[in-house]
Scaffold this motif. Structure first.
Motif, PDB file in Angstrom:
ATOM      1  N   LEU A  36       0.876  -1.296  -0.049  1.00 56.03           N
ATOM      2  CA  LEU A  36      -0.082  -0.083   0.075  1.00 56.03           C
ATOM      3  C   LEU A  36       0.826   1.253  -0.058  1.00 56.03           C
ATOM      4  O   LEU A  36       0.613   2.163  -0.743  1.00 56.03           O
ATOM      5  CB  LEU A  36      -0.816   0.121   1.192  1.00 56.03           C
ATOM      6  N   LEU A  37       1.898   0.938   0.755  1.00 59.77           N
ATOM      7  CA  LEU A  37       2.781   2.404   0.934  1.00 59.77           C
ATOM      8  C   LEU A  37       3.443   2.568  -0.304  1.00 59.77           C
ATOM      9  O   LEU A  37       3.888   3.921  -0.556  1.00 59.77           O
ATOM     10  CB  LEU A  37       3.595   2.170   2.000  1.00 59.77           C
ATOM     11  N   CYS A  38       4.050   1.551  -1.020  1.00 58.35           N
ATOM     12  CA  CYS A  38       4.837   1.609  -2.353  1.00 58.35           C
ATOM     13  C   CYS A  38       4.021   2.077  -3.168  1.00 58.35           C
ATOM     14  O   CYS A  38       4.245   3.012  -4.086  1.00 58.35           O
ATOM     15  CB  CYS A  38       5.179   0.272  -2.594  1.00 58.35           C
ATOM     16  N   GLU A  39       2.773   1.926  -3.364  1.00 61.18           N
ATOM     17  CA  GLU A  39       1.741   2.232  -4.353  1.00 61.18           C
ATOM     18  C   GLU A  39       1.625   3.881  -4.168  1.00 61.18           C
ATOM     19  O   GLU A  39       1.426   4.400  -5.064  1.00 61.18           O
ATOM     20  CB  GLU A  39       0.309   1.401  -4.400  1.00 61.18           C
ATOM     21  N   THR A  44       2.225   9.299  -5.462  1.00 61.60           N
ATOM     22  CA  THR A  44       2.529  10.606  -5.184  1.00 61.60           C
ATOM     23  C   THR A  44       3.688  11.468  -6.086  1.00 61.60           C
ATOM     24  O   THR A  44       3.463  12.136  -6.372  1.00 61.60           O
ATOM     25  CB  THR A  44       2.992  10.641  -3.676  1.00 61.60           C
ATOM     26  N   LEU A  45       4.563  10.313  -6.448  1.00 61.60           N
ATOM     27  CA  LEU A  45       5.567  10.829  -7.382  1.00 61.60           C
ATOM     28  C   LEU A  45       4.714  11.323  -8.839  1.00 61.60           C
ATOM     29  O   LEU A  45       5.180  12.486  -9.371  1.00 61.60           O
ATOM     30  CB  LEU A  45       6.488   9.720  -7.634  1.00 61.60           C
ATOM     31  N   VAL A  46       3.883  10.685  -9.297  1.00 59.38           N
ATOM     32  CA  VAL A  46       3.205  10.823 -10.251  1.00 59.38           C
ATOM     33  C   VAL A  46       2.544  12.216 -10.352  1.00 59.38           C
ATOM     34  O   VAL A  46       2.499  12.961 -11.299  1.00 59.38           O
ATOM     35  CB  VAL A  46       2.311  10.045 -10.828  1.00 59.38           C
ATOM     36  N   ARG A  47       1.687  12.434  -9.064  1.00 58.36           N
ATOM     37  CA  ARG A  47       1.132  13.568  -8.839  1.00 58.36           C
ATOM     38  C   ARG A  47       1.875  14.850  -8.933  1.00 58.36           C
ATOM     39  O   ARG A  47       1.454  16.132  -9.363  1.00 58.36           O
ATOM     40  CB  ARG A  47       0.246  13.557  -7.758  1.00 58.36           C
ATOM     41  N   VAL A  48       2.927  14.930  -8.158  1.00 59.16           N
ATOM     42  CA  VAL A  48       4.210  15.741  -8.245  1.00 59.16           C
ATOM     43  C   VAL A  48       4.552  16.166  -9.737  1.00 59.16           C
ATOM     44  O   VAL A  48       4.225  17.280  -9.904  1.00 59.16           O
ATOM     45  CB  VAL A  48       5.259  15.303  -7.219  1.00 59.16           C
ATOM     46  N   LEU A  87       4.842  14.452   1.923  1.00 52.91           N
ATOM     47  CA  LEU A  87       4.323  13.272   2.128  1.00 52.91           C
ATOM     48  C   LEU A  87       5.508  12.030   2.051  1.00 52.91           C
ATOM     49  O   LEU A  87       5.465  10.955   2.529  1.00 52.91           O
ATOM     50  CB  LEU A  87       3.026  12.956   1.267  1.00 52.91           C
ATOM     51  N   LEU A  88       6.277  12.358   0.951  1.00 54.34           N
ATOM     52  CA  LEU A  88       7.144  11.403   0.262  1.00 54.34           C
ATOM     53  C   LEU A  88       8.099  10.918   1.358  1.00 54.34           C
ATOM     54  O   LEU A  88       8.324   9.554   1.618  1.00 54.34           O
ATOM     55  CB  LEU A  88       7.940  11.815  -0.854  1.00 54.34           C
ATOM     56  N   PRO A  89       8.661  11.715   2.276  1.00 54.88           N
ATOM     57  CA  PRO A  89       9.496  11.200   3.700  1.00 54.88           C
ATOM     58  C   PRO A  89       8.860  10.487   4.534  1.00 54.88           C
ATOM     59  O   PRO A  89       9.295   9.487   4.942  1.00 54.88           O
ATOM     60  CB  PRO A  89      10.205  12.713   4.022  1.00 54.88           C
ATOM     61  N   LYS A  90       7.473  10.782   4.682  1.00 50.73           N
ATOM     62  CA  LYS A  90       6.682  10.144   5.611  1.00 50.73           C
ATOM     63  C   LYS A  90       6.349   8.962   5.197  1.00 50.73           C
ATOM     64  O   LYS A  90       6.290   7.771   5.990  1.00 50.73           O
ATOM     65  CB  LYS A  90       5.329  10.962   5.713  1.00 50.73           C
ATOM     66  N   ILE A  91       6.215   8.485   4.012  1.00 48.73           N
ATOM     67  CA  ILE A  91       6.206   7.294   3.327  1.00 48.73           C
ATOM     68  C   ILE A  91       7.329   6.488   3.584  1.00 48.73           C
ATOM     69  O   ILE A  91       7.252   5.373   3.920  1.00 48.73           O
ATOM     70  CB  ILE A  91       5.808   7.275   1.766  1.00 48.73           C
ATOM     71  N   LYS A  92       8.580   7.046   3.297  1.00 48.14           N
ATOM     72  CA  LYS A  92       9.858   6.375   3.396  1.00 48.14           C
ATOM     73  C   LYS A  92       9.966   6.011   5.004  1.00 48.14           C
ATOM     74  O   LYS A  92      10.205   4.912   5.085  1.00 48.14           O
ATOM     75  CB  LYS A  92      10.804   7.214   2.979  1.00 48.14           C
ATOM     76  N   GLN A  93       9.668   6.861   5.935  1.00 47.88           N
ATOM     77  CA  GLN A  93       9.712   6.563   7.287  1.00 47.88           C
ATOM     78  C   GLN A  93       8.694   5.387   7.826  1.00 47.88           C
ATOM     79  O   GLN A  93       9.102   4.419   8.304  1.00 47.88           O
ATOM     80  CB  GLN A  93       9.364   7.705   8.300  1.00 47.88           C
ATOM     81  N   SER A  94       7.601   5.200   7.205  1.00 46.16           N
ATOM     82  CA  SER A  94       6.724   4.259   7.338  1.00 46.16           C
ATOM     83  C   SER A  94       7.295   2.761   6.831  1.00 46.16           C
ATOM     84  O   SER A  94       7.052   1.949   7.519  1.00 46.16           O
ATOM     85  CB  SER A  94       5.328   4.713   6.781  1.00 46.16           C
TER      86      SER A  94
END
Length: 143
Positions: A36-39, A44-48, A87-94
Motif C-alpha cells: 500500500l505504501l509503495c503504491e 504521489t511521485l506521479v502527482r508531483v 508526504l514522500l519522506p513520511k512514506i519512506k519513514q513508514s
C-alpha cells in the motif's frame, strides 16, 4: 524437482480489517501495508510530476486573463507539489518502520494505531488518542 517458490498472496483490505487482534501487524499485514505504501509513493511521485508540468507556462500568454488564469493554476499546483513532497519522506519513514517491525504502533505510547486508522492514513505515527492530545496542545500554543 521442486516447483518455483510462489509469490505471497497479498491480503485484501477486507481480510486485513477482519483479521483477529492477535494477527495485528503479522507478516501478511506488514506485507499488505508495504505494498500500500509503495503504491502511495509511486502515485504521489506521479502527482508531483503532473503538478510541476502544470506550472510550465504555455508559449502564448499574451492575453492578460489567460496569464492570470495560468498564474492561479500554477499557484494551486505549487501548493499541491509542496504538500505531496512532504508526504514522500513520511512514506519512506513508514516503510522503514515496516522493516524494523515498528509499523502500526504509536511512537509515543507504543499502543497499536489500529488497522482502520492505518488504512485511511498509512503514514500515521500515533494512535488516535495521542494524536488528538498533540493537536489540542498544538492549537493551544497557536492561540
Amino acid at each position: 524437482m521442486n516447483p518455483p517458490p510462489s509469490k505471497p498472496t497479498l491480503l485484501t483490505q477486507e481480510q486485513v480489517l477482519a483479521a483477529p487482534e492477535e494477527d495485528y501487524m503479522n507478516e501478511d499485514q506488514l506485507l499488505f501495508f508495504k505494498h500500500l505504501l509503495c503504491e502511495l509513493y509511486e502515485t504521489t511521485l506521479v502527482r508531483v510530476d503532473e503538478a510541476k508540468e502544470q506550472m510550465t507556462p504555455p508559449s502564448d500568454l499574451s492575453d492578460v486573463s489567460d496569464r492570470a488564469t495560468w498564474e492561479e493554476q500554477s499557484s494551486i499546483a505549487l501548493r499541491i507539489v509542496e504538500r505531496e513532497q512532504k508526504l514522500l519522506p513520511k512514506i519512506k519513514q513508514s516503510l522503514a518502520r515496516i522493516q524494523s517491525h515498528d509499523f502500526g504502533y504509536c511512537l509515543e505510547s507504543g499502543e497499536p494505531i489500529g488497522v482502520p486508522r492505518l488504512l485511511v492514513r498509512p503514514t500515521a505515527e500515533y494512535c488516535a488518542e495521542v494524536k488528538a492530545i498533540k493537536e489540542i496542545k498544538e492549537h493551544s500554543y497557536k492561540s
